[in-house]
Design a protein around this motif. Structure first.
Motif, PDB file in Angstrom:
ATOM      1  N   HIS A 224       0.825  -1.211   0.000  1.00 19.13           N
ATOM      2  CA  HIS A 224       0.000   0.000   0.000  1.00 19.13           C
ATOM      3  C   HIS A 224       0.859   1.261   0.000  1.00 19.13           C
ATOM      4  CE1 HIS A 224      -3.384  -2.551   2.019  1.00 19.13           C
ATOM      5  NE2 HIS A 224      -3.285  -2.771   0.718  1.00 19.13           N
ATOM      6  N   HIS A 228       0.933   4.107  -2.820  1.00 29.28           N
ATOM      7  CA  HIS A 228       0.657   5.493  -2.462  1.00 29.28           C
ATOM      8  C   HIS A 228       1.783   6.416  -2.936  1.00 29.28           C
ATOM      9  CE1 HIS A 228      -0.789   8.913  -0.124  1.00 29.28           C
ATOM     10  NE2 HIS A 228       0.427   9.040   0.389  1.00 29.28           N
ATOM     11  N   GLU A 232       1.576   9.428  -5.860  1.00 32.75           N
ATOM     12  CA  GLU A 232       1.926  10.816  -5.531  1.00 32.75           C
ATOM     13  C   GLU A 232       2.998  11.365  -6.466  1.00 32.75           C
ATOM     14  OE1 GLU A 232       3.033  11.312  -1.462  1.00 32.75           O
ATOM     15  OE2 GLU A 232       0.975  11.784  -0.875  1.00 32.75           O
TER      16      GLU A 232
END
Length: 234
Positions: A224, A228, A232
Motif C-alpha cells: 500500500h 501510495h 503521488e
C-alpha cells in the motif's frame, strides 16, 4: 454496569470456563489412573493363576498400560499449560482492577516517536501492558488469523508498518526493523492468546498462525505504501 465492568465480567467468565475445563481433565486423569491400577491388578492375578512362568512381555494388558500412560502424560501437559494460562489471566484481571484507567494514546500509531513511547511504557509500567492486552483481547472475531488482521490496523498505520518486517533486514534500498522483537508484538500475542485460551491449538500451531498473519499484514503495508508513493509521484 459500565463498559469496563461488562468486559471484566466477560474476562472472569472465560477464566471460570477454563477452570471447569481443567477440572474435567483432572477427572479424566484420575479415571485413567484407576483403569491402569485395575488392569495391573487383573493382569498380575491372571499371570499367577494361569501361568506363573508366562513372560510379562506377552501380556496384552501391558500394551494398554503404555497407551494409557501416554494419554495420561499428554493430558497432564495440556493441564499444565491451561493452568499457566489461568494464572496469567488472573494476574491480568488483578492489574485491571487495580488500574482501571484507559490508555491515553491515540491509535493507530503513525510515527516512530509514538511507537517508541508505547514501547517505553510497556517496559516501564506493567499495568499499562496489562490494560492494553485487556483492550485488544476484546476485539471480537472468529479465529486467530482474523484477529491479527484486525488488531494490526487498529494499532498502526501502513506508513509506520512499512518500516518493518518480521525479522528485520538490511538492503541497499531500505533497511527494515524487526517487528517480532517489539514489546507491543508480545502484547498482541498475549491478547490473542487470552481471547483463544480455550482452543485446542498447541504453542507451535498458534505461533505459526500468529507469525504468518503478522507477515501478511506487514507485506500489505509495504504494498500500500509503494502504491501510495507511486501515485503521488505521477
Amino acid at each position: 454496569m459500565s463498559a469496563f465492568e461488562e468486559r471484566f465480567q466477560t474476562f472472569m467468565e472465560k477464566i471460570q470456563a477454563l477452570e471447569e475445563k481443567i477440572s474435567r481433565l483432572e477427572m479424566i486423569v484420575q479415571s485413567i489412573d484407576s483403569q491402569m491400577r485395575q488392569l495391573s491388578i487383573g493382569s498380575s492375578s491372571a499371570e499367577q493363576t494361569e501361568n506363573p512362568e508366562h513372560e510379562s512381555s506377552n501380556n496384552p494388558s501391558q500394551s494398554n498400560d503404555v497407551t494409557n500412560q501416554d494419554l495420561k502424560e499428554e493430558i497432564q501437559t495440556v493441564l499444565r499449560k491451561q493452568s499457566e494460562m489461568v494464572e496469567s489471566l488472573k494476574s491480568i484481571c488483578k492489574h485491571l482492577q487495580d488500574n482501571n484507567t484507559q490508555s491515553s494514546h491515540i491509535y493507530p500509531l503513525d510515527k516512530d516517536t509514538d511507537l517508541n513511547d508505547i514501547e517505553t511504557k510497556i517496559d516501564a509500567a506493567s499495568q499499562f501492558k496489562f490494560r492494553l492486552v485487556y483492550e485488544l483481547s476484546h476485539i471480537e472475531t472468529k479465529d486467530i488469523k482474523v484477529m491479527v488482521r484486525r488488531i494490526m490496523p487498529k494499532l498502526f498505520t501502513d506508513n509506520i508498518l512499512s518500516d518493518y518486517s518480521w525479522s528485520g533486514y538490511q538492503s541497499t534500498a531500505k533497511n527494515k526493523s524487526a517487528f517480532s522483537t517489539l514489546k507491543i508484538c508480545s502484547v498482541i500475542r498475549d491478547a490473542i492468546k487470552a481471547e483463544f485460551s480455550n482452543t485446542s491449538q498447541n504453542g507451535n500451531e498458534f505461533e505459526n498462525i500468529f507469525k504468518n498473519n503478522i507477515i501478511y499484514v506487514l507485506n500489505q503495508a509495504h504494498k500500500h505504501t509503494r502504491e501510495h508513493n507511486t501515485s503521488e509521484s505521477t
